[in-house]
Enzyme design. Sequence first.
Site, PDB file in Angstrom:
ATOM      1  N   ASP A 102       0.854  -1.177   0.000  1.00 16.44           N
ATOM      2  CA  ASP A 102       0.000   0.000   0.000  1.00 16.44           C
ATOM      3  C   ASP A 102       0.896   1.235   0.000  1.00 16.44           C
ATOM      4  O   ASP A 102       1.668   1.451   0.940  1.00 16.44           O
ATOM      5  CB  ASP A 102      -0.868  -0.044   1.254  1.00 16.44           C
ATOM      6  CG  ASP A 102      -1.773   1.161   1.433  1.00 16.44           C
ATOM      7  OD1 ASP A 102      -1.657   2.138   0.671  1.00 16.44           O
ATOM      8  OD2 ASP A 102      -2.605   1.121   2.356  1.00 16.44           O
ATOM      9  N   ILE A 103       0.798   2.040  -1.030  1.00 15.05           N
ATOM     10  CA  ILE A 103       1.680   3.203  -1.171  1.00 15.05           C
ATOM     11  C   ILE A 103       1.536   4.186  -0.008  1.00 15.05           C
ATOM     12  O   ILE A 103       2.481   4.884   0.339  1.00 15.05           O
ATOM     13  CB  ILE A 103       1.471   3.901  -2.528  1.00 15.05           C
ATOM     14  CG1 ILE A 103       2.677   4.788  -2.863  1.00 15.05           C
ATOM     15  CG2 ILE A 103       0.143   4.666  -2.563  1.00 15.05           C
ATOM     16  CD1 ILE A 103       2.746   5.210  -4.311  1.00 15.05           C
ATOM     17  N   ASP A 149      -5.396   7.873  -5.832  1.00 13.56           N
ATOM     18  CA  ASP A 149      -5.733   9.249  -5.436  1.00 13.56           C
ATOM     19  C   ASP A 149      -6.610   9.258  -4.176  1.00 13.56           C
ATOM     20  O   ASP A 149      -6.306   9.956  -3.199  1.00 13.56           O
ATOM     21  CB  ASP A 149      -6.454   9.934  -6.602  1.00 13.56           C
ATOM     22  CG  ASP A 149      -6.523  11.443  -6.491  1.00 13.56           C
ATOM     23  OD1 ASP A 149      -5.780  12.032  -5.686  1.00 13.56           O
ATOM     24  OD2 ASP A 149      -7.316  12.027  -7.241  1.00 13.56           O
ATOM     25  N   GLY A 203      -4.836   0.798 -14.663  1.00 10.05           N
ATOM     26  CA  GLY A 203      -6.103   0.733 -13.934  1.00 10.05           C
ATOM     27  C   GLY A 203      -7.176   1.500 -14.666  1.00 10.05           C
ATOM     28  O   GLY A 203      -7.344   1.350 -15.882  1.00 10.05           O
TER      29      GLY A 203
END
Length: 164
Positions: free
Chosen positions: A9-10, A33, A119
């Site tokens: 997970d960024i 985002d 994506g």
Amino acid sequence: MRITVVRGDITAEHVDAVVNAANNRMRGGGGVDGAIHRAGGPAVLADCVARFPRGLATGDAGWTIAGDLPARWVIHTVGPNRHAGETDRALLVSCYRRCLEVADELGARSVAFPLVGAGVYGWSVEESLSAALEGFEAAPTGVDEARFVAFSDPSYDVVTAALA
């Protein structure tokens, strides 16, 4: 510059800057985002509004504070939306190049990248990675580590195989 890949997970990456795959409005959204805005808290959105009152152009990048994220900064970049007819690959390459330029302006030495455009914007993982590597090559940088953060096992496997 060392290029690495992790599965995860960024928003949990302990780096100087995380890259946000943003939309032109710069007001939050879905995917990466939305995750960055949720984890970073309202300070990230407030800084987006202050710094980007008219949004950000496709292929460009800019920065904000990181709010509650473990990173110091968020570097926002707007990838081309292939589904909306934005098929110019040069814009995708520009995203990665501009992120490194912004990282250099900030003095960031470690940057975590999602696969920009992969994506919902319709670019494949392979296309995004190829554009990233081209953008990295085109941008002399002081960044020590560019870290790809793959959210899924299939993306991780593609990036790992390509970098091997």
